[in-house]
Enzyme design. Structure first.
Site, PDB file in Angstrom:
ATOM      1  N   HIS A  82       0.833  -1.210   0.000  1.00  0.00           N
ATOM      2  CA  HIS A  82       0.000   0.000   0.000  1.00  0.00           C
ATOM      3  C   HIS A  82       0.868   1.261   0.000  1.00  0.00           C
ATOM      4  O   HIS A  82       0.540   2.248  -0.656  1.00  0.00           O
ATOM      5  CB  HIS A  82      -0.962   0.007   1.187  1.00  0.00           C
ATOM      6  CG  HIS A  82      -1.832  -1.225   1.232  1.00  0.00           C
ATOM      7  ND1 HIS A  82      -2.439  -1.671   2.366  1.00  0.00           N
ATOM      8  CD2 HIS A  82      -2.162  -2.106   0.242  1.00  0.00           C
ATOM      9  CE1 HIS A  82      -3.125  -2.774   2.093  1.00  0.00           C
ATOM     10  NE2 HIS A  82      -2.963  -3.063   0.815  1.00  0.00           N
ATOM     11  N   HIS A 239      -9.539  -2.015  -4.455  1.00  0.00           N
ATOM     12  CA  HIS A 239      -8.363  -2.342  -3.642  1.00  0.00           C
ATOM     13  C   HIS A 239      -7.452  -3.324  -4.371  1.00  0.00           C
ATOM     14  O   HIS A 239      -6.219  -3.240  -4.246  1.00  0.00           O
ATOM     15  CB  HIS A 239      -8.750  -2.896  -2.270  1.00  0.00           C
ATOM     16  CG  HIS A 239      -7.549  -3.064  -1.401  1.00  0.00           C
ATOM     17  ND1 HIS A 239      -6.967  -2.011  -0.719  1.00  0.00           N
ATOM     18  CD2 HIS A 239      -6.747  -4.142  -1.186  1.00  0.00           C
ATOM     19  CE1 HIS A 239      -5.878  -2.437  -0.125  1.00  0.00           C
ATOM     20  NE2 HIS A 239      -5.713  -3.729  -0.374  1.00  0.00           N
ATOM     21  N   ASP A 243      -3.511  -2.842  -4.985  1.00  0.00           N
ATOM     22  CA  ASP A 243      -2.481  -3.853  -4.721  1.00  0.00           C
ATOM     23  C   ASP A 243      -1.621  -4.108  -5.969  1.00  0.00           C
ATOM     24  O   ASP A 243      -0.401  -4.261  -5.878  1.00  0.00           O
ATOM     25  CB  ASP A 243      -3.114  -5.180  -4.278  1.00  0.00           C
ATOM     26  CG  ASP A 243      -3.500  -5.176  -2.802  1.00  0.00           C
ATOM     27  OD1 ASP A 243      -2.988  -4.338  -2.048  1.00  0.00           O
ATOM     28  OD2 ASP A 243      -4.315  -6.038  -2.413  1.00  0.00           O
ATOM     29  N   HIS A 266      -1.283 -11.172  -4.750  1.00  0.00           N
ATOM     30  CA  HIS A 266       0.143 -10.825  -4.682  1.00  0.00           C
ATOM     31  C   HIS A 266       1.040 -11.887  -5.313  1.00  0.00           C
ATOM     32  O   HIS A 266       1.997 -11.575  -6.001  1.00  0.00           O
ATOM     33  CB  HIS A 266       0.557 -10.590  -3.235  1.00  0.00           C
ATOM     34  CG  HIS A 266      -0.150  -9.422  -2.618  1.00  0.00           C
ATOM     35  ND1 HIS A 266      -0.037  -8.143  -3.099  1.00  0.00           N
ATOM     36  CD2 HIS A 266      -0.989  -9.338  -1.570  1.00  0.00           C
ATOM     37  CE1 HIS A 266      -0.769  -7.324  -2.373  1.00  0.00           C
ATOM     38  NE2 HIS A 266      -1.365  -8.022  -1.430  1.00  0.00           N
TER      39      HIS A 266
HETATM   40 ZN    ZN Z   1      -3.860  -4.641  -0.185  1.00  0.00          ZN
END
Ligand code: ZN
Length: 322
Positions: A82, A239, A243, A266
């Protein structure tokens, strides 16, 4: 208008906050960085010289619950995504992030408080041109029904789609060009999220110890636990894009191309970035001012290509070291 020169902070940003997973109070100081040094994390609570971790893809050591970067001494910093998104989204190329603990503070679970701190600290232009990676060939990574892909596009664009059984989230899809205004207005405020039925398991693994409705959206089946509700009706997919911006920032320079992700995360983002950078034909370095003069992607000058190749060789050597 995208800056054609590198930028850093005008003044330092001091902050003390809580780590999402460790639950610890962590002091942070973000300082201006020299040209061509990128974003570097420094752990001040370990022996001098052992705490430096450049925010680059080949320093990623774990992607299970957030992006964790580490160095050859086994020192790591968790949940960098973030802050990386905020720095990248605000057009900061160079900065030093000092921490006295193992994690970047979670703040409210979005990038907005970081953006506010960066705005207050101010931004200065530096005496060096900005480089970018221009996507020239499509690269894709699959895992089960999930996939992420980078494909050629004259601007940076991200398309993300998520699909959750919880009716509070369901199917959400968003495609947007990425620039500073879009980042600040549409993406930076989107918070991370977690599920009530997974919390016990996380606690047992000593994770999410600092988690609360103050720093995440908490989803319970078809309900949002947070009293204040959502900031956007599709805050979850926003969001995910936040990311992706943070994870792509680990390329070290802006990536010009279209990132397309179905159920991105991720681990997949990092797998794609590694495959992309390792694919010689997939990208070239371009200097942003020269790129903007070129009326079309194919007409990159010979001089530029030569410089780009020299830079790519330097990166290849880095890969070998990593
Ligand atoms: Zn995040």
């Amino acid at each position: 208008m995208v800056s054609i020169v590198q930028r850093t902070l005008k003044t330092c940003i001091p902050y003390v906050g809580t780590g999402l997973h460790s639950g610890c109070r962590i002091g942070m100081l973000i300082r201006p960085g020299e040209v061509n040094t990128g974003i570097r994390f420094v752990r001040n609570d370990v022996a001098a010289g052992r705490g430096v971790i450049p925010a680059l893809w080949h320093h990623v050591v774990d992607t299970q619950l957030g992006t964790i970067i580490g160095n050859e001494f086994g020192i790591s910093v968790s949940t960098v995504e973030h802050l990386m998104a905020a720095l990248h989204g605000c057009g900061i190329d160079n900065a030093v992030v000092e921490l006295d603990g193992p994690e970047v503070p979670i703040l409210d679970g979005s990038a907005e408080p970081f953006v506010a701190m960066i705005d207050r600290a101010g931004i200065v232009e530096q005496q060096a041109k900005r480089w970018a990676m221009l996507v020239q060939d499509t690269v894709e990574v699959h895992a089960d029904d999930k996939y992420v892909r980078l494909e050629p596009c004259p601007v940076t664009r991200i398309t993300a789609e998520i699909e959750f059984p919880n009716s509070a989230i369901g199917n959400q899809r968003l495609s947007t060009v990425i620039n500073e205004a879009v980042f600040k207005r549409d993406l930076s405020r989107a918070r991370t999220f977690g599920f009530v039925d997974q919390i016990e398991d996380l606690y047992e693994r000593d994770l999410a110890l600092g988690g609360s409705p103050r720093n995440a959206i908490l989803v319970d089946g078809e309900n949002i636990v947070n009293e204040e509700g959502l900031r956007f009706h599709d805050e979850f997919v926003r969001h995910k894009i936040l990311d992706i911006i943070g994870d792509l920032a680990l390329a070290g320079v802006p990536v010009i191309g279209h990132f397309h992700g179905y159920k991105p995360g991720h681990a997949l983002n990092q797998a794609l970035l590694r495959k992309f950078i390792a694919s010689d034909h997939a990208w070239s370095y371009v200097m942003l001012d020269e790129f903007e003069d070129v009326p079309g992607l194919r007409r990159i000058s010979d001089a530029l290509a030569t410089t780009a190749n020299r830079m790519k060789k330097a990166w290849s050597r880095l890969r070998v070291v990593a």
